[in-house]
Scaffold this motif. Structure first.
Motif, mmCIF file in Angstrom:
data_model
loop_
_atom_site.group_PDB
_atom_site.id
_atom_site.type_symbol
_atom_site.label_atom_id
_atom_site.label_comp_id
_atom_site.label_asym_id
_atom_site.label_seq_id
_atom_site.Cartn_x
_atom_site.Cartn_y
_atom_site.Cartn_z
ATOM 1 N N ARG A 285 7.879 12.408 -6.029
ATOM 2 C CA ARG A 285 7.142 11.371 -5.307
ATOM 3 C C ARG A 285 7.675 11.264 -3.883
ATOM 4 N NH1 ARG A 285 7.123 5.974 -8.899
ATOM 5 N NH2 ARG A 285 5.835 5.280 -7.123
ATOM 6 N N THR A 286 6.799 10.892 -2.977
ATOM 7 C CA THR A 286 7.184 10.665 -1.588
ATOM 8 C C THR A 286 6.611 9.324 -1.129
ATOM 9 O OG1 THR A 286 5.212 11.754 -0.645
ATOM 10 C CG2 THR A 286 7.120 13.154 -1.159
ATOM 11 N N SER A 287 7.020 8.901 0.045
ATOM 12 C CA SER A 287 6.567 7.620 0.592
ATOM 13 C C SER A 287 5.352 7.758 1.508
ATOM 14 C CB SER A 287 7.714 6.963 1.379
ATOM 15 O OG SER A 287 8.146 7.811 2.437
ATOM 16 N N LEU A 288 4.685 8.922 1.484
ATOM 17 C CA LEU A 288 3.570 9.131 2.406
ATOM 18 C C LEU A 288 2.458 8.114 2.190
ATOM 19 C CD1 LEU A 288 3.310 13.035 2.480
ATOM 20 C CD2 LEU A 288 4.103 11.525 4.281
ATOM 21 N N GLN A 289 2.009 7.950 0.941
ATOM 22 C CA GLN A 289 0.951 6.990 0.637
ATOM 23 C C GLN A 289 1.342 6.108 -0.547
ATOM 24 O OE1 GLN A 289 -2.675 9.183 -0.082
ATOM 25 N NE2 GLN A 289 -3.015 9.635 2.070
ATOM 26 N N ASP A 290 2.627 6.008 -0.822
ATOM 27 C CA ASP A 290 3.085 5.330 -2.025
ATOM 28 C C ASP A 290 4.095 4.248 -1.669
ATOM 29 O OD1 ASP A 290 3.744 4.584 -4.560
ATOM 30 O OD2 ASP A 290 4.743 6.450 -5.114
ATOM 31 N N PRO A 291 3.647 3.011 -1.445
ATOM 32 C CA PRO A 291 4.587 1.942 -1.091
ATOM 33 C C PRO A 291 5.522 1.583 -2.237
ATOM 34 C CG PRO A 291 2.408 1.037 -1.463
ATOM 35 C CD PRO A 291 2.255 2.527 -1.491
ATOM 36 N N SER A 337 -9.300 -1.217 0.005
ATOM 37 C CA SER A 337 -10.306 -1.626 -0.969
ATOM 38 C C SER A 337 -10.451 -0.576 -2.059
ATOM 39 C CB SER A 337 -11.663 -1.829 -0.280
ATOM 40 O OG SER A 337 -11.552 -2.772 0.769
ATOM 41 N N GLN A 338 -10.892 -1.024 -3.228
ATOM 42 C CA GLN A 338 -11.072 -0.100 -4.348
ATOM 43 C C GLN A 338 -12.324 0.752 -4.190
ATOM 44 O OE1 GLN A 338 -10.943 -2.239 -8.032
ATOM 45 N NE2 GLN A 338 -8.808 -2.861 -7.787
ATOM 46 N N ALA A 339 -13.266 0.295 -3.410
ATOM 47 C CA ALA A 339 -14.500 1.061 -3.225
ATOM 48 C C ALA A 339 -14.965 0.915 -1.782
ATOM 49 C CB ALA A 339 -15.597 0.574 -4.174
ATOM 50 N N THR A 353 -6.055 2.206 -6.391
ATOM 51 C CA THR A 353 -5.210 1.942 -5.241
ATOM 52 C C THR A 353 -4.146 0.922 -5.618
ATOM 53 O OG1 THR A 353 -5.183 1.270 -2.922
ATOM 54 C CG2 THR A 353 -6.691 0.102 -4.363
ATOM 55 N N TYR A 354 -3.187 0.778 -4.776
ATOM 56 C CA TYR A 354 -2.126 -0.183 -5.020
ATOM 57 C C TYR A 354 -2.547 -1.552 -4.497
ATOM 58 C CZ TYR A 354 -1.295 1.837 -0.409
ATOM 59 O OH TYR A 354 -1.453 2.336 0.858
ATOM 60 N N THR A 355 -1.965 -2.584 -5.087
ATOM 61 C CA THR A 355 -2.227 -3.959 -4.697
ATOM 62 C C THR A 355 -0.901 -4.657 -4.406
ATOM 63 O OG1 THR A 355 -2.134 -4.753 -6.980
ATOM 64 C CG2 THR A 355 -4.286 -4.024 -6.150
ATOM 65 N N TYR A 356 -1.008 -5.823 -3.832
ATOM 66 C CA TYR A 356 0.224 -6.564 -3.548
ATOM 67 C C TYR A 356 0.922 -6.964 -4.835
ATOM 68 C CZ TYR A 356 3.501 -9.834 -1.503
ATOM 69 O OH TYR A 356 4.663 -10.463 -1.117
ATOM 70 N N THR A 362 6.735 -4.094 -9.069
ATOM 71 C CA THR A 362 7.694 -2.996 -8.946
ATOM 72 C C THR A 362 9.009 -3.478 -8.375
ATOM 73 O OG1 THR A 362 5.890 -1.410 -8.608
ATOM 74 C CG2 THR A 362 8.080 -0.732 -7.895
ATOM 75 N N ALA A 363 8.956 -4.432 -7.468
ATOM 76 C CA ALA A 363 10.166 -4.920 -6.813
ATOM 77 C C ALA A 363 11.017 -5.792 -7.725
ATOM 78 C CB ALA A 363 9.794 -5.684 -5.539
ATOM 79 N N PHE A 364 10.398 -6.598 -8.596
ATOM 80 C CA PHE A 364 11.166 -7.622 -9.302
ATOM 81 C C PHE A 364 11.154 -7.498 -10.822
ATOM 82 C CE2 PHE A 364 10.429 -9.602 -5.178
ATOM 83 C CZ PHE A 364 11.686 -10.120 -4.902
ATOM 84 N N ASP A 365 10.248 -6.753 -11.426
ATOM 85 C CA ASP A 365 10.194 -6.699 -12.890
ATOM 86 C C ASP A 365 11.465 -6.101 -13.488
ATOM 87 O OD1 ASP A 365 7.806 -7.954 -13.114
ATOM 88 O OD2 ASP A 365 6.613 -6.174 -13.572
ATOM 89 N N GLN A 366 11.824 -4.883 -13.074
ATOM 90 C CA GLN A 366 13.005 -4.241 -13.646
ATOM 91 C C GLN A 366 14.289 -4.975 -13.241
ATOM 92 O OE1 GLN A 366 13.020 0.224 -13.833
ATOM 93 N NE2 GLN A 366 11.355 0.010 -12.366
ATOM 94 N N LEU A 367 14.301 -5.509 -12.040
ATOM 95 C CA LEU A 367 15.481 -6.256 -11.592
ATOM 96 C C LEU A 367 15.675 -7.503 -12.438
ATOM 97 C CD1 LEU A 367 17.745 -6.382 -9.544
ATOM 98 C CD2 LEU A 367 16.184 -7.478 -7.939
ATOM 99 N N ARG A 368 14.585 -8.161 -12.776
ATOM 100 C CA ARG A 368 14.669 -9.350 -13.635
ATOM 101 C C ARG A 368 15.130 -8.971 -15.044
ATOM 102 N NH1 ARG A 368 9.668 -10.287 -13.797
ATOM 103 N NH2 ARG A 368 9.285 -9.448 -15.882
ATOM 104 N N GLN A 369 14.588 -7.894 -15.580
ATOM 105 C CA GLN A 369 14.932 -7.493 -16.944
ATOM 106 C C GLN A 369 16.379 -7.023 -17.046
ATOM 107 O OE1 GLN A 369 11.932 -4.527 -17.438
ATOM 108 N NE2 GLN A 369 10.255 -6.009 -17.443
ATOM 109 N N ALA A 370 16.858 -6.307 -16.013
ATOM 110 C CA ALA A 370 18.242 -5.813 -16.049
ATOM 111 C C ALA A 370 19.249 -6.924 -15.803
ATOM 112 C CB ALA A 370 18.432 -4.706 -15.021
ATOM 113 N N GLY A 371 18.858 -7.975 -15.108
ATOM 114 C CA GLY A 371 19.792 -9.045 -14.768
ATOM 115 C C GLY A 371 19.667 -10.277 -15.611
#
Length: 435
Positions: A285-291, A337-339, A353-356, A362-371
């Protein structure tokens, strides 16, 4: 039909730019050209009186000994620099995660230092070859000796800088800062699909009607989707629309359906290959189109810090602070937009597509589960989420509230004393008051 090469070139350039060999090779070529330029143009532009009055003259045999000594020292320094680099990469892989090696390899300081050393060695070889010739004049040997001496002194300073650079670079706060700034820099091209072009019209996915002929396209290879060239997919003739079933960051297995082409008649093989060439696969994976990939690098550092073998909650909380800043800055951008429909060609495009909300998860789910067993980390997560609530637009508040509730539910089962329970309740109540 000419295949689009923009996306492929961009993905290839990303891997070349982050390699250790590209910058040193470019500098070696410059040193090669500079060496021969000095050999041929020194007698033309430098007079013998300059060395007689201001600089010492060096005979060819003495110059040969001097250049040989400096070349030997430089190649030794180069081996030391490579050894230090490998040690840093090994430490980074074991302590911070193997996927963070990309951040280390993309470091311009390391690439330039290796480039200075290798290019100096090439310059010394060229100079040594010239002064070894029997008819070498004094001006040329003296000029090359002075140049090699100056470059050798400069490389000594570079080596000192490199030792300081590596010592600072392997510090966890420095790595977190680099990952954060890399994520921020990538925001400019992550959101190039927001349909701000005049010929793109946003549509509701439910408003799209299937065409009489639907052609499913797949690849026989596997890999991660690095880029999708939406622009070229929207600028075609003979089709009505395209349904893209993958997005950047997805893993594709052989014979998995990637595209559905909607048309009134069967499309030819040339157009099929053209459409498939708009999807670029790679080994990683790269950060080209993947936030989400950029965010996951910070998450990986936090997860390693919360592992039983390391047990470093302070680092995890630092990552949470950086993730909070990233999520706030991402909210300032318009998500794609999706379309959409190209008003010039009248071709519609429906895509995953990705959404907010997906970035926030992605930012907080695994961090919450691990902590979950680290009360201080969970309290800090709620504080970070409360900070986000105060600055995010109203449309994203519900996603943040869901995260706060999840943290509260998870930490409640591990609270062992009244003080911790009161601290958690106080922080969660602050979020409710903000709401």
């Amino acid at each position: 039909m000419i295949k689009p090469v923009a996306s492929f070139t961009q993905a290839k350039w990303q891997s070349i730019r982050a390699s250790y060999w590209f910058v040193p090779v470019c500098m070696m070529l410059i040193a090669f050209c500079l060496g021969y330029a000095c050999i041929y143009y020194t007698p033309v532009f430098i007079s013998e009186s300059l060395f007689r009055d201001y600089l010492p003259t060096v005979p060819a045999d003495t110059a040969s000994d001097l250049i040989s000594a400096i070349a030997t020292s430089i190649i030794t320094a180069t081996s030391i620099a490579f050894s230090m680099t490998l040690v840093a990469l090994t430490m980074a892989s074991s302590q911070f995660g193997p996927r963070l090696l990309q951040t280390f390899m993309d470091d311009r300081g390391t690439q330039l230092v290796l480039g200075f050393f290798t290019s100096t060695f090439v310059f010394c070889l060229i100079a040594l070859h010239r002064v070894s010739v029997s008819d070498t004049d004094t001006i040329t040997s003296s000029a090359l000796s002075v140049l090699v001496l100056v470059i050798g002194i400069f490389d000594t300073l570079v080596l000192i800088y490199y030792i300081h650079h590596i010592a600072r670079f392997i510090q966890v706060d420095e790595i977190i800062s680099r990952c954060y700034h890399e994520c921020i820099r990538s925001l400019s091209h992550l959101f190039t699909l927001t349909d701000e072009k005049k010929n793109h019209q946003c549509l509701k996915p439910s408003a799209i009607v299937d065409s009489p002929v639907i052609t499913e396209l797949s690849l026989t290879e596997s890999g991660y989707v690095q880029t999708v060239d939406y622009h070229h997919l929207l600028n075609q003739d003979g089709i009505q629309g395209i349904d893209i079933l993958v997005r950047a960051g997805d893993h594709v297995v052989p014979n998995e359906t990637l595209l559905r082409i909607h048309s009134t008649t069967q499309i030819d093989d040339e157009r099929k290959h053209y459409c498939l060439s708009c999807i670029v696969l790679g080994k990683k994976r790269t950060s080209l189109q993947d936030p989400e990939f950029s965010v996951s690098q910070l998450v990986e550092i936090a997860l390693r810090a919360l592992s039983p073998g390391i047990n470093d909650p302070i680092t995890a909380m630092t990552c949470a602070d950086r993730l909070t800043s990233v999520c706030i800055l991402m909210a300032e951008h318009q998500f794609p937009s999706q379309a959409i429909r190209n008003t010039n060609t009248n071709i519609w495009l429906k895509r995953r597509t990705y959404t907010y909300e997906s970035v926030l998860n992605t930012a907080f789910d695994q961090l919450r589960q691990a902590g979950e067993k680290h009360i201080d980390v969970m309290i800090h997560l709620v504080r970070c989420l409360n900070v986000m609530r105060k600055q995010l637009p109203q449309e994203y508040i519900q996603a943040v509230d869901t995260q706060i509730s999840a943290v509260n539910d998870l930490v409640s089962a591990h609270i062992g004393c009244d003080k911790d329970r009161n601290d958690v309740t106080a922080v969660v109540n602050i979020g409710k008051q903000l709401h």
